[in-house]
Design a protein around this motif. Sequence first.
Motif, PDB file in Angstrom:
ATOM      1  N   SER A  51      -3.810 104.143  -0.465  1.00 27.56           N
ATOM      2  CA  SER A  51      -4.423 105.273   0.236  1.00 27.56           C
ATOM      3  C   SER A  51      -5.460 105.957  -0.637  1.00 27.56           C
ATOM      4  O   SER A  51      -6.490 106.435  -0.138  1.00 27.56           O
ATOM      5  CB  SER A  51      -3.359 106.274   0.663  1.00 27.56           C
ATOM      6  OG  SER A  51      -2.508 105.683   1.613  1.00 27.56           O
ATOM      7  N   ILE A  52      -5.197 105.997  -1.932  1.00 22.10           N
ATOM      8  CA  ILE A  52      -6.174 106.608  -2.843  1.00 22.10           C
ATOM      9  C   ILE A  52      -7.466 105.786  -2.841  1.00 22.10           C
ATOM     10  O   ILE A  52      -8.574 106.331  -2.789  1.00 22.10           O
ATOM     11  CB  ILE A  52      -5.587 106.749  -4.263  1.00 22.10           C
ATOM     12  CG1 ILE A  52      -4.446 107.782  -4.242  1.00 22.10           C
ATOM     13  CG2 ILE A  52      -6.662 107.176  -5.261  1.00 22.10           C
ATOM     14  CD1 ILE A  52      -3.678 107.901  -5.536  1.00 22.10           C
ATOM     15  N   ASP A  53      -7.326 104.464  -2.830  1.00 21.52           N
ATOM     16  CA  ASP A  53      -8.506 103.596  -2.727  1.00 21.52           C
ATOM     17  C   ASP A  53      -9.273 103.886  -1.435  1.00 21.52           C
ATOM     18  O   ASP A  53     -10.508 103.933  -1.420  1.00 21.52           O
ATOM     19  CB  ASP A  53      -8.083 102.123  -2.747  1.00 21.52           C
ATOM     20  CG  ASP A  53      -7.606 101.701  -4.129  1.00 21.52           C
ATOM     21  OD1 ASP A  53      -7.866 102.455  -5.098  1.00 21.52           O
ATOM     22  OD2 ASP A  53      -6.957 100.634  -4.230  1.00 21.52           O
ATOM     23  N   ASP A  54      -8.517 104.059  -0.348  1.00 19.29           N
ATOM     24  CA  ASP A  54      -9.160 104.349   0.936  1.00 19.29           C
ATOM     25  C   ASP A  54      -9.947 105.650   0.871  1.00 19.29           C
ATOM     26  O   ASP A  54     -11.047 105.750   1.415  1.00 19.29           O
ATOM     27  CB  ASP A  54      -8.106 104.445   2.051  1.00 19.29           C
ATOM     28  CG  ASP A  54      -7.358 103.126   2.229  1.00 19.29           C
ATOM     29  OD1 ASP A  54      -7.944 102.075   1.923  1.00 19.29           O
ATOM     30  OD2 ASP A  54      -6.182 103.172   2.661  1.00 19.29           O
ATOM     31  N   VAL A  55      -9.351 106.654   0.209  1.00 19.78           N
ATOM     32  CA  VAL A  55     -10.049 107.925   0.079  1.00 19.78           C
ATOM     33  C   VAL A  55     -11.335 107.723  -0.727  1.00 19.78           C
ATOM     34  O   VAL A  55     -12.396 108.253  -0.397  1.00 19.78           O
ATOM     35  CB  VAL A  55      -9.146 108.981  -0.589  1.00 19.78           C
ATOM     36  CG1 VAL A  55      -9.943 110.240  -0.917  1.00 19.78           C
ATOM     37  CG2 VAL A  55      -7.985 109.329   0.330  1.00 19.78           C
ATOM     38  N   GLN A  56     -11.246 106.891  -1.755  1.00 16.29           N
ATOM     39  CA  GLN A  56     -12.428 106.587  -2.563  1.00 16.29           C
ATOM     40  C   GLN A  56     -13.514 105.950  -1.678  1.00 16.29           C
ATOM     41  O   GLN A  56     -14.689 106.294  -1.787  1.00 16.29           O
ATOM     42  CB  GLN A  56     -12.042 105.657  -3.720  1.00 16.29           C
ATOM     43  CG  GLN A  56     -13.190 105.251  -4.625  1.00 16.29           C
ATOM     44  CD  GLN A  56     -13.942 106.462  -5.200  1.00 16.29           C
ATOM     45  OE1 GLN A  56     -13.337 107.470  -5.556  1.00 16.29           O
ATOM     46  NE2 GLN A  56     -15.273 106.374  -5.254  1.00 16.29           N
ATOM     47  N   LYS A  57     -13.071 105.057  -0.790  1.00 12.01           N
ATOM     48  CA  LYS A  57     -14.048 104.421   0.106  1.00 12.01           C
ATOM     49  C   LYS A  57     -14.713 105.466   0.995  1.00 12.01           C
ATOM     50  O   LYS A  57     -15.919 105.411   1.255  1.00 12.01           O
ATOM     51  CB  LYS A  57     -13.360 103.343   0.959  1.00 12.01           C
ATOM     52  CG  LYS A  57     -13.222 102.026   0.190  1.00 12.01           C
ATOM     53  CD  LYS A  57     -12.467 100.982   1.009  1.00 12.01           C
ATOM     54  CE  LYS A  57     -11.877  99.930   0.067  1.00 12.01           C
ATOM     55  NZ  LYS A  57     -10.549  99.496   0.516  1.00 12.01           N
ATOM     56  N   THR A  58     -13.926 106.424   1.464  1.00 11.60           N
ATOM     57  CA  THR A  58     -14.491 107.500   2.281  1.00 11.60           C
ATOM     58  C   THR A  58     -15.529 108.274   1.485  1.00 11.60           C
ATOM     59  O   THR A  58     -16.618 108.600   1.988  1.00 11.60           O
ATOM     60  CB  THR A  58     -13.369 108.457   2.738  1.00 11.60           C
ATOM     61  OG1 THR A  58     -12.256 107.690   3.172  1.00 11.60           O
ATOM     62  CG2 THR A  58     -13.839 109.354   3.864  1.00 11.60           C
ATOM     63  N   ILE A  59     -15.174 108.550   0.225  1.00 10.44           N
ATOM     64  CA  ILE A  59     -16.117 109.267  -0.630  1.00 10.44           C
ATOM     65  C   ILE A  59     -17.407 108.459  -0.769  1.00 10.44           C
ATOM     66  O   ILE A  59     -18.528 108.998  -0.702  1.00 10.44           O
ATOM     67  CB  ILE A  59     -15.501 109.541  -2.024  1.00 10.44           C
ATOM     68  CG1 ILE A  59     -14.322 110.504  -1.885  1.00 10.44           C
ATOM     69  CG2 ILE A  59     -16.539 110.117  -2.978  1.00 10.44           C
ATOM     70  CD1 ILE A  59     -13.527 110.711  -3.156  1.00 10.44           C
ATOM     71  N   GLU A  60     -17.264 107.138  -0.900  1.00  8.85           N
ATOM     72  CA  GLU A  60     -18.460 106.296  -1.037  1.00  8.85           C
ATOM     73  C   GLU A  60     -19.315 106.334   0.226  1.00  8.85           C
ATOM     74  O   GLU A  60     -20.548 106.347   0.160  1.00  8.85           O
ATOM     75  CB  GLU A  60     -18.045 104.859  -1.379  1.00  8.85           C
ATOM     76  CG  GLU A  60     -17.741 104.718  -2.876  1.00  8.85           C
ATOM     77  CD  GLU A  60     -16.818 103.554  -3.199  1.00  8.85           C
ATOM     78  OE1 GLU A  60     -16.681 102.644  -2.346  1.00  8.85           O
ATOM     79  OE2 GLU A  60     -16.217 103.574  -4.298  1.00  8.85           O
ATOM     80  N   LEU A  61     -18.653 106.333   1.390  1.00  7.01           N
ATOM     81  CA  LEU A  61     -19.388 106.452   2.650  1.00  7.01           C
ATOM     82  C   LEU A  61     -20.227 107.730   2.661  1.00  7.01           C
ATOM     83  O   LEU A  61     -21.408 107.727   3.011  1.00  7.01           O
ATOM     84  CB  LEU A  61     -18.417 106.477   3.839  1.00  7.01           C
ATOM     85  CG  LEU A  61     -17.766 105.147   4.258  1.00  7.01           C
ATOM     86  CD1 LEU A  61     -16.714 105.402   5.336  1.00  7.01           C
ATOM     87  CD2 LEU A  61     -18.823 104.172   4.757  1.00  7.01           C
ATOM     88  N   LEU A  62     -19.564 108.827   2.240  1.00 10.33           N
ATOM     89  CA  LEU A  62     -20.251 110.125   2.234  1.00 10.33           C
ATOM     90  C   LEU A  62     -21.415 110.117   1.246  1.00 10.33           C
ATOM     91  O   LEU A  62     -22.513 110.593   1.542  1.00 10.33           O
ATOM     92  CB  LEU A  62     -19.268 111.244   1.871  1.00 10.33           C
ATOM     93  CG  LEU A  62     -18.152 111.536   2.891  1.00 10.33           C
ATOM     94  CD1 LEU A  62     -17.091 112.451   2.290  1.00 10.33           C
ATOM     95  CD2 LEU A  62     -18.716 112.157   4.165  1.00 10.33           C
ATOM     96  N   THR A  63     -21.154 109.537   0.056  1.00  9.97           N
ATOM     97  CA  THR A  63     -22.203 109.508  -0.963  1.00  9.97           C
ATOM     98  C   THR A  63     -23.398 108.664  -0.497  1.00  9.97           C
ATOM     99  O   THR A  63     -24.561 109.033  -0.715  1.00  9.97           O
ATOM    100  CB  THR A  63     -21.664 108.920  -2.277  1.00  9.97           C
ATOM    101  OG1 THR A  63     -20.289 109.174  -2.362  1.00  9.97           O
ATOM    102  CG2 THR A  63     -22.375 109.504  -3.472  1.00  9.97           C
ATOM    103  N   ALA A  64     -23.104 107.531   0.152  1.00 14.29           N
ATOM    104  CA  ALA A  64     -24.172 106.657   0.647  1.00 14.29           C
ATOM    105  C   ALA A  64     -25.020 107.403   1.676  1.00 14.29           C
ATOM    106  O   ALA A  64     -26.259 107.345   1.648  1.00 14.29           O
ATOM    107  CB  ALA A  64     -23.567 105.386   1.255  1.00 14.29           C
ATOM    108  N   ALA A  65     -24.334 108.119   2.556  1.00 16.28           N
ATOM    109  CA  ALA A  65     -25.061 108.884   3.581  1.00 16.28           C
ATOM    110  C   ALA A  65     -25.943 109.938   2.939  1.00 16.28           C
ATOM    111  O   ALA A  65     -27.090 110.164   3.358  1.00 16.28           O
ATOM    112  CB  ALA A  65     -24.052 109.534   4.528  1.00 16.28           C
ATOM    113  N   ARG A  66     -25.393 110.561   1.905  1.00 15.70           N
ATOM    114  CA  ARG A  66     -26.156 111.584   1.211  1.00 15.70           C
ATOM    115  C   ARG A  66     -27.439 110.994   0.625  1.00 15.70           C
ATOM    116  O   ARG A  66     -28.538 111.553   0.772  1.00 15.70           O
ATOM    117  CB  ARG A  66     -25.305 112.190   0.093  1.00 15.70           C
ATOM    118  CG  ARG A  66     -25.909 113.425  -0.519  1.00 15.70           C
ATOM    119  CD  ARG A  66     -25.270 113.809  -1.806  1.00 15.70           C
ATOM    120  NE  ARG A  66     -25.801 115.088  -2.258  1.00 15.70           N
ATOM    121  CZ  ARG A  66     -26.997 115.232  -2.823  1.00 15.70           C
ATOM    122  NH1 ARG A  66     -27.768 114.184  -3.025  1.00 15.70           N
ATOM    123  NH2 ARG A  66     -27.431 116.438  -3.185  1.00 15.70           N
TER     124      ARG A  66
END
Lengths: 468, 415
Positions: free
Chosen positions: B20-35
């Motif tokens: 789940s922590i990895d999944d959260v990291q992936k979410t963070i990456e999605l947000l960072t990419a969008a940024r």
Amino acid sequence: MTTPRWLLCSHKHQTTTPRPNNTPPTIEPPQHARTNHSNPLFTMASLTKLNADSHLLLEQPLLRFPHDLSRRNFKTAQRYLENGTKELTTTLAKATKAASKSASPAASLESLDAMIQKMQGMKRKLEGLHEEELRIHKSSKARLQYLQDLYDVQSLDDVKYEDWSQKRLVRLLVDYLLREGYVESATQLAESKGVNDLVDVEAFVACHRIERSLREGKRTAEALKWCMENGQGLKRLGGMLEFELRLQQYIEMVRQGHEAGIGDGVNGLGDGGMSLGSGNGASRLVEARLYAKKYLSASDDFELVGRAAGLLAYRPWDGVEPYASLYSTDRWNHLAEMFLDTHHTLFSLPVRPLLHIALSAGLSALKTPSCHSTSSVPIPITSSSTPICPICSTELKELARNVPYAHHTKSIVESDLMMLPNGNVCGSDELRVFNEKVGTVAGWVRDPLGGRSGEAWKEAAVQKVYIL
Amino acid sequence: MDELREQIELLQGSANLATSIDDVQKTIELLTAARAKIETEPHKAPITLATLQSPVKASLEVAQKDLKPAYFGLNKYGKALDKKFKDKPLPTAENDALSSHPHLINRAIAMHLLREGQFSVASTFIDEANRNPPHPEPTPGTPNPYLNDSWEKDLAKDALDSKKLQQHFGAMYHILHELRQQRNLRPAIEWARERSDVLEARGSNLEFELCRLQFVCLFVGQDENGHMTESAEGPFRAWAYARSEFGPFQIRYAKEVQQLMGSMAYWQNIVDSPYRQYFYNESAWEEVALSFTREFCSLLGLSADSPLYIATTAGAIALPTLLKLQNIMKEKRTEWTTQNELPVEIPLPPSYHFHSIFVCPVSKEQATDTNPPMMMPCGHVIAKESLDRLSKGARFKCPYCPNESHPRDARTVFL
Ligand SMILES: [Zn+2]
Ligand SMILES: [Zn+2]
């Protein structure tokens, strides 16, 4: 069995008791209980056989506590993740809506930054919980290994069992110290014996911090926070802790209201006739009433809720029951006890320290009527051959005074007991060895308790004792 | 046990928060990419954010779904625990006879720590216990513990305040250290010599055992401080030692001294002599150390093994029987802790018996102060109450042999 040893001449059974020829002998051979447990229920092998499963009676909390802790840990993680998800999806939806409406790209970047920060915060929290989770599992595994070690021992006489049991004592001691709040010594002992994985120092430290915040700090905040964190479990338990804490919070608000009221000068309306006027005290009382409505009114203990409502009319210093007891500071001790009870029940910890349970059973199993006897001769101090009994030892003697003594169905005595003319009783081997050593003239005996220069008797005066 | 271990290994290995922590990291990456995208293409901000919504939602849903193995794993482990502890309830407060005497418990613990040589833990504990004295709680046998509280407190204070016990055990561990680690017998011999009379009265052989070992050490070439010397001098040093030190042992240990002196004849080749056992006995050091510990504690009126250890161990062995009993007694509304005598026999290994026990063969009752064992002239022993009942004050026949006697001829047996 009846073979007379070196004092055959004093064996009066054969020399002085005539036995009628036609009746079968009624003399049973003497039992040597020390070497022969004749009780058929308890053979030697069954006495020393180790039943690991039944030993687990004291070990349940050892495995339950970490399991409960990791469940709570997991639930916290689950809650973070759920709340985080909800929050992120709403903020993202809002940001999207705002962007579509005209907000500047800068605003979008800003809200994305906030979202990233939130997610990173959540990730850090989860990582913390993950670390904790692994720590707990590691200790569970060490505990399982510790119990497995017991299954690998067959006999209670095995030195491996002694090692295991020594470790158990350390655990029971650390557990006791933690429960009593003696954290420093508990930590030191656990560390010096290398049993950190087998004891729950942190959990107890946290528990005592909350207990003290109630008992000494007279604050409800920490305990209420704990109730929130363990909401689900507490609901299942159905206890009154949270209600009692809320009630206390309310009582304190009312107390403050009344005390501030003195300064306001509106508080002197006589017995029971207080009205909620204006001023600092009064507004505090209004607040208290709102608090009660929010948190206490749902209770079905109408009597208590009624009493609580009555507090608004009776001031702490009025001393009118049943309100005065609600104002009493004793309630903080009551809350502290209640918190401990709830905490221990929630985490499957026994109500009383396991050290007490093990010791209570052990004191009784070992205690004999001789341990607190006022008449028997003080053998333990004088004879090197008998080890001092643990119950007679200073550490436990007073503690064991009020527990029952062990039940025995068979005598347990040295084999081949001899009675000396002075009334002392002694095993024939011990008697022989002593007299050889001190060089008593052949045909004579001295009492080992009397020493080398004690009185000597003719061997014939020594009589064999028959204990059936 | 194996089942539990497997479950824990599963929880450690994969069924935990890591995924789940990895999944959260992936979410963070999605947000960072969008940024990053909005930064380079600001005008596409609305569309970027709009298309971000469902991947973010999906990614977090995965994070929640990935909690499931941990959830099931914990449940399964919990069920396995339930199974393991089925029929093994937590001992209740009814089994606790001691919460009413917390000061005595603390005293026992302090003494235990001291005797184990845990001096610094002991002093921390004593400090903490004095700062936060324990509160007595009612037990089935002592429903009003506060009545005795101050008396117990005073009694416990003695042990808790006294530095004497620590000094005693400090001395004991010093001597034991010299014995075991330094192979230096001198402090032990000095200790024993100072208490020669008491030890002899107890029938203890400690002093002689120590001196004999010293003799052996000298013989094989150590000096009196445990250092090796020119080995040829050994037997002469030993002989000199025996001459100066063995005098007091001549009478009591004549035979043993003779044996030691006899070994002198073989001084060139002790290994092949009949005295080999005295000279090459690996366990001799441990034996004198144990014998020293036993005597040292006995002179303090203390048992050699920690009573707390023996009692908790005996308690663990006794507990299954007592808890079974408790279920039966509950129906009769009594507790085993409030009886005079336990209602059942506890099967303890023989090494847990310290006193002689006399059970009257007639009444099956254990002897007590008021009902002591009595020996009739024939040698058979029964309890006093049985004797009184059988004889009614007149001549009577022994229940175990044809001998007749008068009750006044029976003698109390001190076991
Ligand atoms: Zn005893
Ligand atoms: Zn008889």
